[in-house]
Design a protein around this motif. Sequence first.
Motif, mmCIF file in Angstrom:
data_model
loop_
_atom_site.group_PDB
_atom_site.id
_atom_site.type_symbol
_atom_site.label_atom_id
_atom_site.label_comp_id
_atom_site.label_asym_id
_atom_site.label_seq_id
_atom_site.Cartn_x
_atom_site.Cartn_y
_atom_site.Cartn_z
ATOM 1 N N ILE A 184 -68.562 34.159 -21.521
ATOM 2 C CA ILE A 184 -67.286 33.807 -22.151
ATOM 3 C C ILE A 184 -67.523 33.236 -23.540
ATOM 4 O O ILE A 184 -68.229 32.244 -23.711
ATOM 5 C CB ILE A 184 -66.521 32.780 -21.300
ATOM 6 N N VAL A 185 -66.935 33.883 -24.533
ATOM 7 C CA VAL A 185 -66.859 33.366 -25.893
ATOM 8 C C VAL A 185 -65.402 33.000 -26.119
ATOM 9 O O VAL A 185 -64.524 33.867 -26.062
ATOM 10 C CB VAL A 185 -67.333 34.411 -26.925
ATOM 11 N N ASP A 186 -65.121 31.730 -26.327
ATOM 12 C CA ASP A 186 -63.745 31.263 -26.421
ATOM 13 C C ASP A 186 -62.940 32.083 -27.421
ATOM 14 O O ASP A 186 -63.356 32.278 -28.570
ATOM 15 C CB ASP A 186 -63.708 29.787 -26.830
ATOM 16 N N GLY A 187 -61.777 32.561 -26.962
ATOM 17 C CA GLY A 187 -60.873 33.310 -27.827
ATOM 18 C C GLY A 187 -61.071 34.808 -27.812
ATOM 19 O O GLY A 187 -60.280 35.532 -28.416
ATOM 20 N N GLU A 188 -62.108 35.304 -27.116
ATOM 21 C CA GLU A 188 -62.310 36.744 -26.994
ATOM 22 C C GLU A 188 -61.469 37.292 -25.837
ATOM 23 O O GLU A 188 -61.057 36.553 -24.939
ATOM 24 C CB GLU A 188 -63.786 37.074 -26.760
ATOM 25 N N ILE A 189 -61.229 38.613 -25.847
ATOM 26 C CA ILE A 189 -60.423 39.266 -24.817
ATOM 27 C C ILE A 189 -61.350 39.912 -23.797
ATOM 28 O O ILE A 189 -62.325 40.555 -24.175
ATOM 29 C CB ILE A 189 -59.492 40.336 -25.428
ATOM 30 N N GLU A 204 -61.006 31.189 -22.192
ATOM 31 C CA GLU A 204 -61.621 29.983 -22.745
ATOM 32 C C GLU A 204 -62.341 29.260 -21.615
ATOM 33 O O GLU A 204 -61.890 29.260 -20.471
ATOM 34 C CB GLU A 204 -60.563 29.057 -23.359
ATOM 35 N N ARG A 205 -63.461 28.638 -21.939
ATOM 36 C CA ARG A 205 -64.206 27.875 -20.943
ATOM 37 C C ARG A 205 -63.575 26.498 -20.749
ATOM 38 O O ARG A 205 -63.070 25.895 -21.690
ATOM 39 C CB ARG A 205 -65.658 27.717 -21.378
ATOM 40 N N GLY A 209 -67.293 24.392 -15.207
ATOM 41 C CA GLY A 209 -67.411 25.793 -14.827
ATOM 42 C C GLY A 209 -66.080 26.493 -14.638
ATOM 43 O O GLY A 209 -66.040 27.603 -14.104
ATOM 44 N N GLY A 210 -64.988 25.878 -15.090
ATOM 45 C CA GLY A 210 -63.680 26.513 -14.980
ATOM 46 C C GLY A 210 -63.391 27.427 -16.149
ATOM 47 O O GLY A 210 -64.181 27.524 -17.102
ATOM 48 N N LEU A 211 -62.244 28.106 -16.073
ATOM 49 C CA LEU A 211 -61.840 28.970 -17.185
ATOM 50 C C LEU A 211 -60.326 28.967 -17.329
ATOM 51 O O LEU A 211 -59.587 28.671 -16.387
ATOM 52 C CB LEU A 211 -62.367 30.391 -17.015
#
Length: 257
Positions: A184-189, A204-205, A209-211
């Motif tokens: 996960i890269v924050d803001g990517e789709i 977003e992380r 360990g949540g998202l």
Amino acid sequence: MNNSGQRLRAHLDEAGISYKDFAASIGVEPQHVNHWFKRGIPKGRIFTVADSLGVNPRWLADGGDGEPLEPKIFSNQTVEDAPHKLEELLPVYLEPLAPWDDDTPLEDDEVELKLYKEVELSSGHGRTAVQEIAGPKLRFSRHTMRLCGVDPSQAVFATNAGNSNHPLILHGATVGVDKGMTRIVDGEIYAIDHDGLLRVKFLERLPGGGLRMRSYNQPEFKDEDYGFDEIMEQRIVILGRVFWWSTIRPLRAAPLL
């Protein structure tokens, strides 16, 4: 006989451009250019090659219309300058559309991507799973995937459903997914398998360990936060990063705004 490759080689030699540098400037491998010298430039590539060199596409294709136009790279330039100059002068262009079917051979710079789809499980009861299925395929440019940092062997496509990302990604849009990028890269789709439901969301992380799943259509679709235990319980799996999407928009489609 297609002699366009011979004209291409003669023009590159006259302009002092190395075959390797020219190949790099249009996003193909040098061996593809060598194939073109022998077999001719594929029809779908004529305008790309002609525009990159500033020559007449009719002349390049069949020798018509006399001589080529004034080249954009001149013979008194060094080979080292050529890639830089080609990059500077490469215009924006639209290639002609070429119809194809399952029997049409792939061009040198194309790959076929497989489809990810929700499939109803044999156990029934309305249960589905997101699986790679045989059959439909999408022809895609290796050059585009290289620009996105995607390994073609890790690329698939899927279909977006719903209007949670309207008007950025419309209902029915085809999305390209990089299975090699699940971090996960924050803001990517990302494309997500949510217990058998195929979803396309910004991620977003969260601590522990949540998202967070976020939609582009924020007024209608609120953020969804999941803790680590909920991710496990609801079988939330990241299929890959969405690196490309495309939509066919009928004339009578609903307005975007």
